[in-house]
Design an enzyme around this catalytic site. Structure first.
Site, mmCIF file in Angstrom:
data_model
loop_
_atom_site.group_PDB
_atom_site.id
_atom_site.type_symbol
_atom_site.label_atom_id
_atom_site.label_comp_id
_atom_site.label_asym_id
_atom_site.label_seq_id
_atom_site.Cartn_x
_atom_site.Cartn_y
_atom_site.Cartn_z
ATOM 1 N N VAL A 121 3.803 -0.666 4.442
ATOM 2 C CA VAL A 121 2.436 -1.045 4.808
ATOM 3 C C VAL A 121 1.850 -1.851 3.661
ATOM 4 O O VAL A 121 1.938 -1.432 2.486
ATOM 5 C CB VAL A 121 1.575 0.197 5.103
ATOM 6 C CG1 VAL A 121 0.159 -0.232 5.482
ATOM 7 C CG2 VAL A 121 2.198 1.020 6.207
ATOM 8 N N MET A 127 7.954 3.665 9.815
ATOM 9 C CA MET A 127 8.976 2.708 10.240
ATOM 10 C C MET A 127 9.213 1.605 9.213
ATOM 11 O O MET A 127 10.122 0.812 9.381
ATOM 12 C CB MET A 127 8.586 2.075 11.575
ATOM 13 C CG MET A 127 8.676 3.013 12.754
ATOM 14 S SD MET A 127 8.321 2.119 14.279
ATOM 15 C CE MET A 127 8.679 3.382 15.492
ATOM 16 N N LYS A 139 1.185 -3.131 8.927
ATOM 17 C CA LYS A 139 2.376 -2.271 9.037
ATOM 18 C C LYS A 139 3.547 -3.154 9.452
ATOM 19 O O LYS A 139 3.468 -3.894 10.431
ATOM 20 C CB LYS A 139 2.151 -1.174 10.070
ATOM 21 C CG LYS A 139 3.362 -0.269 10.273
ATOM 22 C CD LYS A 139 3.151 0.721 11.391
ATOM 23 C CE LYS A 139 2.137 1.774 11.043
ATOM 24 N NZ LYS A 139 2.099 2.850 12.062
ATOM 25 N N ASP A 188 1.608 13.006 19.238
ATOM 26 C CA ASP A 188 2.061 13.351 17.879
ATOM 27 C C ASP A 188 0.858 13.640 16.975
ATOM 28 O O ASP A 188 0.748 13.115 15.870
ATOM 29 C CB ASP A 188 2.909 12.213 17.299
ATOM 30 C CG ASP A 188 3.720 12.680 16.092
ATOM 31 O OD1 ASP A 188 4.143 11.801 15.299
ATOM 32 O OD2 ASP A 188 3.927 13.891 15.924
ATOM 33 N N LEU A 237 0.817 -1.214 0.000
ATOM 34 C CA LEU A 237 0.000 0.000 0.000
ATOM 35 C C LEU A 237 0.850 1.263 0.000
ATOM 36 O O LEU A 237 0.477 2.276 -0.581
ATOM 37 C CB LEU A 237 -0.925 0.014 1.217
ATOM 38 C CG LEU A 237 -2.021 -1.047 1.245
ATOM 39 C CD1 LEU A 237 -2.792 -0.962 2.549
ATOM 40 C CD2 LEU A 237 -2.966 -0.867 0.057
ATOM 41 N N GLY A 238 1.975 1.243 0.662
ATOM 42 C CA GLY A 238 2.815 2.437 0.725
ATOM 43 C C GLY A 238 3.842 2.316 1.826
ATOM 44 O O GLY A 238 3.973 1.286 2.497
ATOM 45 N N GLY A 248 5.408 3.556 5.389
ATOM 46 C CA GLY A 248 5.055 4.185 6.651
ATOM 47 C C GLY A 248 6.271 4.802 7.314
ATOM 48 O O GLY A 248 7.355 4.848 6.739
#
Length: 839
Positions: A584, A581, A599, A697, A576-577, A579
């Protein structure tokens, strides 16, 4: 010249000596850096007792916290001067620049009222006296001037713009500055064109006339730093056209001895005389300041301005003292490096300078220093050219070490016992580099064959291979093992090396090792099976990688009929992309056909062994923290685990995108939609805070928004803390700086109100397309968030409703107790504001 002459030892040594000589003549930064390092070590090694007459009053963080933001009203400085005068201070060095009038806003109104009163024609004495008293109370410049007039012992600073004048000055200096000029300027004996002190072409920050004319003396506070940012010298005198002006330190020393500018004599190119003191300088009248080492405590007593101002420290403590007042608080004092401290406030540097003058503790460069450096260079050059090539290796090391110790001992002995600085690091560096160069050359030329043979021996290569393998340098280990005869012991080592490659998921390299072994013995253990498996693994796409290269994580085989990889019980469908760290992925639980987002984070490939546990703890903290939360606006965590070196978290698959794209000025959402988004986020935070979880955050990138359903989800609890845990700590600054609260930036313990501050920053940005606090550096940004007021959102976007500006103002209040105490309270106000907007 015979063949080989150019490579002879004496020729190499001669060339090196000439290079070092030229570098010293040109004052190259590398050699100058060595001299500064040796100088600093010498200063720290010298022991002197600082003057007991000097005391420092620091405008520190405690004073700022108690007396308000800087700059303070000048009546505060006046009260301090009055207190020190009453306490009997000998002289006060006030390092504050009073170069501009300080006009209280209320003073203008008082003047208008006084004019109206004067024009009215009807006199009311009581009212007139009241107006005049108010005017006097608000005119802080006049209050400070009166205190200076009464004290008659205050020395003030000013600065000059350094540079050779090109013409005449724009305007004459004020009389109260000119009266500080030194008249007694002479040349040293035998000097026809002596060097001049640093030239100045403009006066930058003289005190305003009302204040400056009441100062006892004025000196320049122009700092001269070395290329490394260090403060080691004091320019005792500056030349402004045809006039010579003393420094603040020189003025303070003079006043403490009941002397004035008329008692200062400048000997151009050599020294400055102050009464019975002769201060040795360099040709430019710069003194090499002695910096006193106080061990763990400051060399000079330092008291907080607020403690003295409030009376906690009685002013009598400073009777007959030279009192220095200056800033040390972060953001208002430019600290500089000194030989005894990595960062020293200017007021403390001045204390060392004044003590150096009064105690005559300064360092001098003797007139014979240049001859000594030249002699040392010639001696080392002669040794390297004529003697070193004839010595045996052991003897050469002994002689070189003896010469080096002698040079260093001479340098430090002169500094620590005679306060003399003779620059001997160039000869010392030449000695070390020359010895290393010549011995290396001899090693390569005369012993290369023997050492090469030894290096290629089986035992040497075996030991080197094991060493490289232990350090994780597997390629180097394979190279060394291949130079060893292939017996059973080496085959065992190669097999273990291949297993290490597999553990790192470098299957192509593992296959190369197995094939190399198979050429010797194809039936060794199970290498036939492992060769086949490695071949299959070489045609793979890697799962879990943060980039396109580098082996990490589980494997996704390319080819028909290959099963999709599994992470725990989840089947990986696609990426998906990226992240924060790791990567994902889109995944699916085959048992219940649930679609999830996975993740991942590759541990051993992305982190060192000593970092893995800490990073893993933070990664799984997101699962632990968010997993205990059950709210429609907080992402749901289903599972977490670790497979081999790949950690993963399975969570709710979210449609939509984060809010980052809607923070740009050309893509802002309508105000009513922004309100709905922030209301949901505030309610989610209210729930999380109720569960004792602080996100820490909050920012647009961590809030997912699905436009069709207008649903909001809070994500990424990776740095959240459970506030009721015994592990809760202060002093940890984690998060995105632009969105952090003042208490989070300072490392103090935070609670839910810190998240609401971050939410307020995000609300401001979603409405205006700008962050409320912007700066060019991290330090400036932190200062603005902690101290400066944010701009009004209405000034950036006039169509915003006033109620929204009020909500932002409350959310961004600096003190936490002035913000919203609960997210629910903020949500109610936002909902009410939305109803007003809709109406």
């Amino acid at each position: 010249m015979k063949k080989g002459t150019w490579t002879a030892d004496w020729v190499v040594a001669l060339g090196l000596c000439l290079v070092f000589g030229a570098a010293a003549w040109l004052r190259l930064d590398t050699l100058e850096g060595l001299e500064r390092l040796a100088y600093d070590l010498g200063v720290r090694g010298a022991q002197r007792t600082p003057s007991e007459r000097i005391a420092v009053i620091a405008i520190d963080d405690q004073s700022i916290d108690n007396l308000g933001r800087w700059p303070w009203p000048r009546n505060i400085h006046a009260e301090m001067i009055d207190n020190l005068r009453a306490g009997g201070a000998k002289v006060v060095g006030n390092l504050i620049f009073y170069s501009e009038p300080q006009i209280d806003p209320g003073l203008a109104y008082i003047d208008k009222l006084r004019d109206i009163y004067a024009a009215a024609g009807v006199r009311i004495p009581a009212l007139g006296r009241q107006l005049e008293e108010a005017r006097k109370a608000l005119n802080t410049d006049a209050i400070l001037a009166e205190s200076l007039r009464k004290a008659r012992n205050v020395v003030l600073p000013m600065t000059f713009e350094i540079g050779e004048p090109q013409g005449n000055p724009d305007a004459p200096l004020p009389e109260f500055v000119v009266r500080n000029a030194i008249e007694d300027v002479i040349r040293a004996d035998g000097e026809t064109s002596p060097a001049q002190p640093p030239p100045a072409r403009a006066a930058r920050t003289p005190p305003i006339t009302d204040i400056g004319r009441h100062a006892l003396a004025i000196g320049h506070l122009t700092q001269f730093l070395d290329v490394d940012g260090g403060s080691r010298k004091e320019a005792l005198v500056l030349r402004y056209y045809d006039q010579y002006f003393p420094s603040v330190a020189l003025q303070l020393a003079a006043v403490s001895l009941n002397l004035g500018p008329s008692d200062i004599q400048v000997i151009l190119g050599k020294a400055v005389r102050l009464g019975g003191l002769t201060i040795g300088t360099d040709p430019f009248l710069q003194m090499n300041t002695f910096f006193y080492s106080g061990g763990d405590a400051p060399a000079f007593p330092v008291d907080s301005f607020y403690d003295v101002y409030s009376g906690r420290i009685p002013a009598e403590k400073f009777r007959d003292k030279i009192v220095l007042i200056g800033a040390s608080a972060a953001g208002i004092g430019n600290a500089s490096k000194t030989p005894v401290a990595a960062a020293m406030a200017p007021v403390e540097t001045l204390a060392h300078t004044v003590s150096s003058i009064l105690n005559e503790d300064f360092f001098v460069v003797p007139e014979w220093s240049g001859y000594a450096q030249l002699g040392a260079w010639l001696l080392i050059s002669l040794y390297l050219i004529a003697l070193l090539p004839r010595l045996r290796a052991g003897t050469a090391v002994g002689v070189t070490a003896g010469l080096l110790v002698a040079i260093l001992a001479a340098h430090f002995a002169l500094m620590t016992t005679r306060a003399m600085w003779v620059q001997l690091m160039m000869p010392a560096a030449l000695l070390v580099v020359g010895h290393a160069l010549l011995t290396t050359k001899r090693f390569l030329v005369t012993e290369r064959g023997k050492l090469a043979s030894d290096a290629e021996s089986a035992e040497s290569n075996r030991m080197l291979g094991l060493a490289f393998q232990g350090q994780g340098q597997l390629d180097m280990a394979f190279e060394k093992f291949r130079k060893c005869p292939l017996d059973d012991s080496i085959m065992d080592l190669l097999y273990n090396l291949a297993l290490d490659y597999e553990r790192k998921r470098q299957f192509n390299k593992a296959g190369a090792v197995y094939r190399y072994m198979a050429d010797h013995n194809p039936k060794f253990r199970d290498i036939a099976k492992r060769i086949s498996r490695s071949q299959a693994m070489e045609d793979t796409v890697l799962l879990g990688s943060a980039g396109s290269t580098g082996p990490t994580g589980t494997l996704l085989l390319a080819g028909e009929g290959v099963q999709k990889p599994m992470l725990g019980r989840y089947q990986v469908e696609k990426e998906l992309g990226k992240g924060a760290m790791g990567v994902v992925y889109l995944g699916r639980d085959p048992k219940i056909n649930r679609v999830v987002a996975i993740k991942t984070m590759a541990l051993s490939q992305n982190f060192e062994d000593d970092e893995v546990d800490e990073v893993k703890e933070r990664f799984f903290r997101e699962a632990e923290t968010a997993g205990r939360l059950n709210h429609p606006n907080i992402v749901t965590i289903f599972d977490a685990g670790e497979e081999h070196d790949l950690a993963y978290i399975a969570m709710e698959f979210l449609k939509g995108q984060d809010l980052t794209n809607y923070t740009k000025s050309d893509r802002l959402l309508p105000v009513d939609k922004v309100l709905k988004i922030v209301i949901q986020a505030a309610e989610a935070l209210d729930y999380a805070h109720g569960e004792n979880v602080v996100h820490r955050d909050i920012k647009p990138a961590n809030i997912m928004y699905e436009a069709d359903s207008e649903s909001v989800k809070l994500t990424d609890f990776g740095i959240a803390r459970i506030t009721d845990s015994s592990r809760t700590k202060t002093g940890m600054v984690l998060g995105t700086p632009s969105y952090m609260s003042p208490e989070q930036l300072s490392g103090r313990k935070v609670d839910g109100r810190s998240d609401l501050f971050s939410l307020g920053v995000m609300l401001f940005q979603l409405c205006t397309g700008q962050l409320p606090f912007k700066a060019d550096s991290m330090a400036s940004l932190m200062y603005k968030i902690a101290n400066d007021a944010h701009p009004s959102p209405v000034s950036l976007r006039p169509d915003l409703p006033p109620c929204l500006a009020s909500i932002i103002d409350k959310a961004l209040a600096k003190p936490a107790n002035e913000r919203y105490s609960r997210g629910a309270e903020m949500a109610r106000n936002l909902r009410a504001c939305g109803e007003l907007v809709a109406a």
